[in-house]
Design a protein around this motif. Structure first.
Motif, short mmCIF file in Angstrom:
data_model
loop_
_atom_site.label_atom_id
_atom_site.label_comp_id
_atom_site.label_asym_id
_atom_site.label_seq_id
_atom_site.Cartn_x
_atom_site.Cartn_y
_atom_site.Cartn_z
N UNK A 20 5.37 10.60 1.86
CA UNK A 20 5.82 9.34 1.48
C UNK A 20 5.62 8.27 2.47
N UNK A 21 5.69 7.02 2.20
CA UNK A 21 5.65 5.93 3.45
C UNK A 21 6.99 5.82 4.29
N UNK A 22 6.75 5.80 5.31
CA UNK A 22 7.73 5.47 6.43
C UNK A 22 8.73 4.41 5.77
N UNK A 23 9.88 4.78 5.95
CA UNK A 23 10.94 3.51 5.42
C UNK A 23 12.21 3.78 6.35
N UNK A 24 12.50 2.55 6.87
CA UNK A 24 13.67 2.48 7.74
C UNK A 24 14.79 1.73 7.12
N UNK A 25 16.02 1.94 7.26
CA UNK A 25 17.09 0.94 7.12
C UNK A 25 17.68 -0.07 7.82
N UNK A 26 16.72 -0.11 9.05
CA UNK A 26 16.88 -1.38 9.86
C UNK A 26 15.86 -1.48 10.77
N UNK A 27 15.76 -2.75 11.05
CA UNK A 27 14.36 -2.90 11.96
C UNK A 27 14.16 -2.16 13.27
N UNK A 28 13.22 -1.79 13.49
CA UNK A 28 12.74 -0.88 14.50
C UNK A 28 12.58 -1.69 15.91
N UNK B 188 -1.39 1.28 -2.33
CA UNK B 188 -1.74 1.26 -1.03
C UNK B 188 -3.05 2.44 -1.09
N UNK B 189 -4.17 2.15 -0.60
CA UNK B 189 -5.11 3.17 -0.22
C UNK B 189 -5.55 2.98 1.36
N UNK B 190 -5.63 4.14 1.68
CA UNK B 190 -6.18 4.14 3.24
C UNK B 190 -7.64 3.88 3.35
N UNK B 191 -8.07 3.02 4.36
CA UNK B 191 -9.55 2.72 4.26
C UNK B 191 -10.53 3.73 4.33
N UNK B 192 -10.04 5.19 4.89
CA UNK B 192 -11.08 6.34 5.04
C UNK B 192 -10.95 7.13 3.79
N UNK C 71 -2.72 6.22 -1.66
CA UNK C 71 -2.28 6.77 -0.76
C UNK C 71 -0.54 6.86 -1.02
N UNK C 72 0.00 5.52 -1.37
CA UNK C 72 1.34 5.11 -1.64
C UNK C 72 1.41 4.23 -2.88
N UNK C 73 2.57 4.64 -3.33
CA UNK C 73 3.01 3.43 -4.36
C UNK C 73 4.29 3.28 -4.20
N UNK C 74 4.59 2.02 -3.82
CA UNK C 74 6.14 1.36 -3.56
C UNK C 74 6.50 0.27 -4.54
N UNK C 75 7.57 0.22 -4.73
CA UNK C 75 8.28 -0.86 -5.31
C UNK C 75 9.08 -1.75 -4.41
N UNK C 76 8.65 -3.01 -3.93
CA UNK C 76 9.52 -3.77 -3.24
C UNK C 76 10.67 -4.51 -3.84
N UNK C 77 11.91 -4.39 -3.73
CA UNK C 77 13.04 -5.02 -3.98
C UNK C 77 13.36 -6.27 -3.04
N UNK C 78 13.99 -7.09 -3.75
CA UNK C 78 14.47 -8.47 -2.93
C UNK C 78 15.25 -7.79 -1.38
#
Length: 308
Positions: free
Chosen positions: A1-9, A131-135, A162-169
């Protein structure tokens, strides 16, 4: 899965874990308070602010605006502002891209041709990113300075994403340079704001899609005297979007050998250009998509002119 954070790094963690290794990141919720602090994010209000600034439609898909028209660096998470406005990066004159689309709009598979990193804030509605990695993009034609979706259309079967993600507001996606992506609006009144930047040192731009692109740019640089004006203009303003672009380009392509430029020219003439022209002439889906882009561009221009 794509890396996901609940707060900014932190900026240091972001650089180590995502920017340097070119790995995507999602920060969920409202990482910069951009949505909460801008409750005027509505299409009509946005268009009015942009009309007053003289914003322009770019590539028939989005509006380009400078910092301050809709938001400025104080609205951004620290790790975004540090990387976009830091001394090591090039910031374009109009580095804010605003996407105003309805349900069903699709931006076809591509990667950012100016080797830009993208920080995309979803403000209203939902957008699906594939999303699709270049390689892993071996079935794709390489990206070229040709302004149509065909030049980077899939060859053969649909790629294994590589990843499929739905961005929410309130969600933020960091998309590194060299990652292919396909974006679809899943709701009406869909609004997204993207910021773009690139390293000032071309040596920091290594990515899986880079070699072909450098050869293509080197070829265009050396042929720019005979190219149509719009292509010469792109070469001269590559990445930086200002007069420093030509110096940046010379640095970026300095070690591309003469043989590589000849090979790229032969490939273009023998493979890419005939296939592209044939598809544009005979493929109904391509013609329909180009017509759709033209209609979308006209619609955006009308909205911008008529906003009051």
């Amino acid at each position: 899965m794509i890396a996901t954070l609940a707060s900014p790094p932190t900026s240091a963690d972001f650089y180590r874990d995502h920017w340097a290794p070119r790995e995507p990141l999602i920060v969920t919720g409202d990482p910069s308070s951009l949505v909460a602090r801008h409750d005027h994010w509505r299409t009509e209000t946005i268009l009015e602010r942009m009309r007053a600034d003289g914003a322009a439609v770019h590539n028939l898909i989005w509006f380009d605006t400078p910092e301050g028209v809709l938001a400025d660096r104080t609205d951004l998470p620290a790790f975004v502002a540090d990387h976009i406005y830091g001394a090591a990066h090039v910031t374009r004159g109009r580095h804010y891209r605003l996407f105003l689309h309805d349900r069903g709009h699709i931006t076809g598979l591509h990667y950012e041709g100016n080797l830009l990193d993208v920080y995309s804030f979803q403000l209203r509605g939902t957008r699906r990113w594939k999303l699709l990695r270049g390689d892993r993009a071996h079935k794709l034609l390489p990206f070229y300075f040709v302004e149509n979706q065909l030049s980077y259309a899939p060859v053969g079967d649909e790629p294994a994403w590589t990843y499929v993600v739905d961005l929410q507001p309130g969600d933020l996606l960091f998309l590194p340079r060299g990652w292919y992506h396909h974006v679809e609006s899943l709701s009406d009144d869909n609004i997204a704001l993207s910021l773009v930047s690139a390293p000032r040192d071309p040596g920091a731009l290594a990515c899986h899609t880079l070699s072909t692109y450098r050869e293509q740019l080197a070829l265009q640089y050396h042929l720019r005297a005979v190219l149509p004006q719009r292509f010469r203009h792109k070469v001269a303003r590559f990445i930086s979007d200002d007069a420093a672009g030509l110096d940046w380009t010379r640095h970026f392509i300095a070690d591309v050998p003469y043989a590589a430029r000849l090979r790229r020219l032969a490939t273009d003439l023998a493979f890419v250009t005939p296939r592209m022209l044939a598809t544009m002439a005979f493929d109904r889906r391509t013609r329909d998509y180009i017509a759709y882009l033209e209609a979308l561009g006209a619609s955006l221009e009308r909205k911008l002119r008529s906003s009051t």
